[in-house]
Scaffold this motif. Structure first.
Motif, PDB file in Angstrom:
ATOM      1  N   ASP A 115       5.122   6.135  -7.147  1.00  0.00           N
ATOM      2  CA  ASP A 115       5.712   4.777  -6.897  1.00  0.00           C
ATOM      3  C   ASP A 115       7.081   4.850  -7.800  1.00  0.00           C
ATOM      4  OD1 ASP A 115       5.868   1.616  -6.019  1.00  0.00           O
ATOM      5  OD2 ASP A 115       6.387   1.693  -8.122  1.00  0.00           O
ATOM      6  N   PHE A 116       8.190   4.298  -7.364  1.00  0.00           N
ATOM      7  CA  PHE A 116       9.500   4.346  -8.110  1.00  0.00           C
ATOM      8  C   PHE A 116       9.369   3.490  -9.197  1.00  0.00           C
ATOM      9  CE2 PHE A 116      13.944   5.920  -7.685  1.00  0.00           C
ATOM     10  CZ  PHE A 116      14.430   5.229  -8.750  1.00  0.00           C
ATOM     11  N   ALA A 117       9.031   2.248  -9.166  1.00  0.00           N
ATOM     12  CA  ALA A 117       8.953   1.464 -10.387  1.00  0.00           C
ATOM     13  C   ALA A 117       7.903   2.078 -11.478  1.00  0.00           C
ATOM     14  CB  ALA A 117       8.451  -0.007 -10.025  1.00  0.00           C
ATOM     15  N   GLU A 118       6.882   2.612 -10.905  1.00  0.00           N
ATOM     16  CA  GLU A 118       5.822   2.993 -11.966  1.00  0.00           C
ATOM     17  C   GLU A 118       6.636   4.374 -12.667  1.00  0.00           C
ATOM     18  OE1 GLU A 118       3.012   2.090 -12.976  1.00  0.00           O
ATOM     19  OE2 GLU A 118       3.367   0.361 -11.702  1.00  0.00           O
ATOM     20  N   TYR A 119       7.238   5.136 -11.949  1.00  0.00           N
ATOM     21  CA  TYR A 119       8.058   6.200 -12.594  1.00  0.00           C
ATOM     22  C   TYR A 119       8.929   5.787 -13.522  1.00  0.00           C
ATOM     23  CZ  TYR A 119      10.814  10.709 -13.010  1.00  0.00           C
ATOM     24  OH  TYR A 119      11.304  11.748 -13.456  1.00  0.00           O
ATOM     25  N   ALA A 120       9.830   4.750 -13.159  1.00  0.00           N
ATOM     26  CA  ALA A 120      10.617   4.135 -14.072  1.00  0.00           C
ATOM     27  C   ALA A 120      10.285   3.781 -15.417  1.00  0.00           C
ATOM     28  CB  ALA A 120      11.746   3.222 -13.309  1.00  0.00           C
ATOM     29  N   LEU A 121       8.989   3.026 -15.183  1.00  0.00           N
ATOM     30  CA  LEU A 121       8.265   2.435 -16.195  1.00  0.00           C
ATOM     31  C   LEU A 121       8.105   3.434 -17.246  1.00  0.00           C
ATOM     32  CD1 LEU A 121       6.099  -0.242 -14.840  1.00  0.00           C
ATOM     33  CD2 LEU A 121       8.029  -0.805 -16.494  1.00  0.00           C
ATOM     34  N   ASP A 122       7.419   4.650 -16.811  1.00  0.00           N
ATOM     35  CA  ASP A 122       6.738   5.826 -17.231  1.00  0.00           C
ATOM     36  C   ASP A 122       7.993   6.436 -18.189  1.00  0.00           C
ATOM     37  OD1 ASP A 122       4.312   5.350 -16.619  1.00  0.00           O
ATOM     38  OD2 ASP A 122       4.412   6.705 -15.009  1.00  0.00           O
ATOM     39  N   PHE A 123       9.281   6.647 -17.472  1.00  0.00           N
ATOM     40  CA  PHE A 123      10.271   7.317 -17.988  1.00  0.00           C
ATOM     41  C   PHE A 123      10.877   6.695 -19.258  1.00  0.00           C
ATOM     42  CE2 PHE A 123      15.032   8.213 -18.522  1.00  0.00           C
ATOM     43  CZ  PHE A 123      14.866   9.643 -18.380  1.00  0.00           C
ATOM     44  N   ASN A 124      11.016   5.120 -19.146  1.00  0.00           N
ATOM     45  CA  ASN A 124      11.445   4.303 -20.277  1.00  0.00           C
ATOM     46  C   ASN A 124      10.599   4.362 -21.424  1.00  0.00           C
ATOM     47  OD1 ASN A 124      13.516   3.414 -18.497  1.00  0.00           O
ATOM     48  ND2 ASN A 124      13.153   1.350 -18.383  1.00  0.00           N
ATOM     49  N   GLU A 125       9.076   4.453 -21.071  1.00  0.00           N
ATOM     50  CA  GLU A 125       8.048   4.599 -22.394  1.00  0.00           C
ATOM     51  C   GLU A 125       8.167   5.720 -22.633  1.00  0.00           C
ATOM     52  OE1 GLU A 125       3.842   2.486 -22.664  1.00  0.00           O
ATOM     53  OE2 GLU A 125       3.899   3.899 -21.033  1.00  0.00           O
ATOM     54  N   LYS A 126       8.267   6.719 -22.185  1.00  0.00           N
ATOM     55  CA  LYS A 126       8.508   8.266 -22.732  1.00  0.00           C
ATOM     56  C   LYS A 126       9.449   8.641 -23.609  1.00  0.00           C
ATOM     57  CE  LYS A 126       6.818  12.794 -21.648  1.00  0.00           C
ATOM     58  NZ  LYS A 126       6.498  14.079 -20.431  1.00  0.00           N
ATOM     59  N   PHE A 127      10.554   8.646 -22.952  1.00  0.00           N
ATOM     60  CA  PHE A 127      11.725   8.929 -23.398  1.00  0.00           C
ATOM     61  C   PHE A 127      12.501   7.950 -24.014  1.00  0.00           C
ATOM     62  CE2 PHE A 127      10.712  11.742 -19.769  1.00  0.00           C
ATOM     63  CZ  PHE A 127      10.550  12.713 -20.439  1.00  0.00           C
ATOM     64  N   LEU A 128      12.458   6.687 -23.912  1.00  0.00           N
ATOM     65  CA  LEU A 128      13.361   5.666 -24.468  1.00  0.00           C
ATOM     66  C   LEU A 128      12.785   4.743 -25.530  1.00  0.00           C
ATOM     67  CD1 LEU A 128      15.473   4.466 -21.254  1.00  0.00           C
ATOM     68  CD2 LEU A 128      15.955   6.372 -22.997  1.00  0.00           C
ATOM     69  N   GLY A 129      11.334   4.906 -25.557  1.00  0.00           N
ATOM     70  CA  GLY A 129      10.572   4.366 -26.366  1.00  0.00           C
ATOM     71  C   GLY A 129      10.449   2.815 -26.126  1.00  0.00           C
ATOM     72  N   SER A 130      10.420   2.374 -24.829  1.00  0.00           N
ATOM     73  CA  SER A 130      10.065   1.034 -24.320  1.00  0.00           C
ATOM     74  C   SER A 130       8.742   0.850 -23.945  1.00  0.00           C
ATOM     75  CB  SER A 130      11.090   0.682 -23.165  1.00  0.00           C
ATOM     76  OG  SER A 130      12.386   1.031 -23.289  1.00  0.00           O
ATOM     77  N   ARG A 161       5.713  -0.579 -22.395  1.00  0.00           N
ATOM     78  CA  ARG A 161       5.439  -1.022 -20.851  1.00  0.00           C
ATOM     79  C   ARG A 161       5.200  -2.320 -20.465  1.00  0.00           C
ATOM     80  NH1 ARG A 161       4.139   2.515 -16.999  1.00  0.00           N
ATOM     81  NH2 ARG A 161       2.904   1.703 -15.045  1.00  0.00           N
ATOM     82  N   LYS A 162       4.385  -2.936 -21.361  1.00  0.00           N
ATOM     83  CA  LYS A 162       3.865  -4.340 -21.214  1.00  0.00           C
ATOM     84  C   LYS A 162       5.261  -5.334 -21.388  1.00  0.00           C
ATOM     85  CE  LYS A 162      -1.037  -4.004 -21.787  1.00  0.00           C
ATOM     86  NZ  LYS A 162      -2.314  -4.131 -22.447  1.00  0.00           N
ATOM     87  N   GLU A 163       5.959  -4.938 -22.357  1.00  0.00           N
ATOM     88  CA  GLU A 163       6.929  -5.770 -22.925  1.00  0.00           C
ATOM     89  C   GLU A 163       7.986  -5.475 -21.695  1.00  0.00           C
ATOM     90  OE1 GLU A 163       9.127  -8.507 -24.910  1.00  0.00           O
ATOM     91  OE2 GLU A 163       7.073  -7.934 -25.152  1.00  0.00           O
ATOM     92  N   THR A 164       8.118  -4.549 -21.105  1.00  0.00           N
ATOM     93  CA  THR A 164       9.106  -4.434 -20.304  1.00  0.00           C
ATOM     94  C   THR A 164       9.047  -5.422 -19.003  1.00  0.00           C
ATOM     95  OG1 THR A 164       9.796  -2.005 -20.628  1.00  0.00           O
ATOM     96  CG2 THR A 164      10.482  -2.677 -18.619  1.00  0.00           C
ATOM     97  N   ILE A 165       7.442  -5.397 -18.646  1.00  0.00           N
ATOM     98  CA  ILE A 165       7.201  -6.028 -17.381  1.00  0.00           C
ATOM     99  C   ILE A 165       7.310  -7.408 -17.613  1.00  0.00           C
ATOM    100  CG2 ILE A 165       5.409  -6.623 -15.913  1.00  0.00           C
ATOM    101  CD1 ILE A 165       4.144  -3.709 -16.387  1.00  0.00           C
ATOM    102  N   LYS A 166       7.088  -8.002 -18.956  1.00  0.00           N
ATOM    103  CA  LYS A 166       7.232  -9.307 -19.129  1.00  0.00           C
ATOM    104  C   LYS A 166       8.533  -9.512 -19.259  1.00  0.00           C
ATOM    105  CE  LYS A 166       6.429 -12.725 -22.879  1.00  0.00           C
ATOM    106  NZ  LYS A 166       7.876 -13.104 -22.872  1.00  0.00           N
ATOM    107  N   THR A 167       9.515  -8.764 -19.755  1.00  0.00           N
ATOM    108  CA  THR A 167      11.011  -9.050 -19.528  1.00  0.00           C
ATOM    109  C   THR A 167      11.504  -9.321 -18.217  1.00  0.00           C
ATOM    110  OG1 THR A 167      11.385  -7.882 -21.711  1.00  0.00           O
ATOM    111  CG2 THR A 167      13.303  -8.189 -20.323  1.00  0.00           C
TER     112      THR A 167
END
Length: 288
Positions: free
Chosen positions: A20-35, A37-43
């Motif tokens: 899923d594109f959204a799941e990939y974006a979340l994984d990318f942000n978490e792995k490479f940008l240090g975001s 995951r749960k906080e991103t979704i809440k935001t």
């Protein structure tokens, strides 16, 4: 997963691995940008709330301190004039203008990707919610998708009018909204890339020429125009209309065009509409 800012690369990986594109974006942000995951979704949920509030603020008829804008979205909402382009498009344009009016009146908005282009994503996403009965969970994932597209554009090109002209602001916002729309309406990742490419192509070369240096004229109505372009691009992509030029190459071309624009057409209010006699008179009235 590669650490690359390539929409074509993302799409290829997502389709090959059935992700899923959204799941990939979340994984990318978490792995490479240090975001987180749960906080991103809440935001994203918090962002949706602010977006809705900004639409409501504009629809209240609020006026800007300069007197240049305000009340248009409220007038549209009350209009009984026959729609030329259909109620869905009218409602979307109304919402885009409403957010622009909220921004001009110093109301709270979401800079997505910038304050000057803040009306596009809210207009599109809440029109989709109304017409297609989408849940807040779906909308939150849609914003994650839009954010992923915006991230790639920002890394490969730019999203600031002072650097790339309004094509970098309203153009990027339209591209983000177009890709998001295809995602929310169950299109394929390839169709998402097509929508991004078409939206950005249709707004390429758009200059940034704010009258009196204020984000009101022509910015607010340009948000409405970019909103319609986003929905058009998504419509074409969902009908399997292709883009001859791939999304990444369109983004790169946008950067090249932005680099070629003179500084007078990049947010300085020294060219374009900002230098017309009427605009100069407005500037003098407001600032003396």
């Amino acid at each position: 997963m590669k650490h690359e800012y390539s929409l074509n690369g993302w799409i290829k990986y997502i389709e090959e691995n059935n992700i899923d594109f959204a799941e990939y974006a979340l994984d990318f942000n978490e792995k490479f940008l240090g975001s987180d995951r749960k906080e991103t979704i809440k935001t994203m949920y918090d962002t949706l709330e602010v977006m809705q509030q900004s639409i409501n603020t504009g629809l209240s008829g609020i006026k800007s301190p300069s007197g240049l804008s305000g009340g248009v979205s409220k007038s549209i909402s009350e209009s009984q004039v026959t729609s030329v382009m259909g109620i869905r498009m009218r409602q979307a344009a109304m919402r885009a203008i409403a957010v622009g009016e909220a921004n001009a009146s110093m109301g709270k908005i979401v800079a997505a990707p910038t304050a000057g282009a803040s009306g596009v994503l809210p207009a599109v996403i809440f029109t989709l919610k109304e017409d297609f009965k989408l849940s807040d969970d779906q909308l939150a994932k849609g914003l994650i998708v839009a954010g992923g597209i915006g991230l790639i554009i920002a890394k490969r090109a730019c999203i600031a009018g002072a650097i790339g002209g309004c094509q970098a602001e309203c153009g990027s916002a339209a591209a983000m909204a177009a890709g998001m729309t295809v995602y929310l309406l169950n299109g394929t990742p390839t169709q998402m890339g097509t929508a991004v490419a078409i939206a950005l192509k249709n707004l390429m070369g758009l200059v940034c020429d704010p009258v009196a240096g204020l984000v009101e004229v022509p910015c607010i109505k340009r948000n409405a125009g970019a909103t319609i372009q986003a929905m058009l691009a998504a419509e074409l992509a969902l009908m399997n209309v292709s883009s001859t030029i791939p999304a990444d190459e369109v983004i790169d071309a946008m950067k090249n065009v932005g680099d070629s624009l003179p500084t007078t057409l990049k947010e300085t209010a020294l060219g374009g509409l900002a230098m017309t006699p009427t605009a100069q008179a407005i500037h003098k009235r407001i600032f003396g």
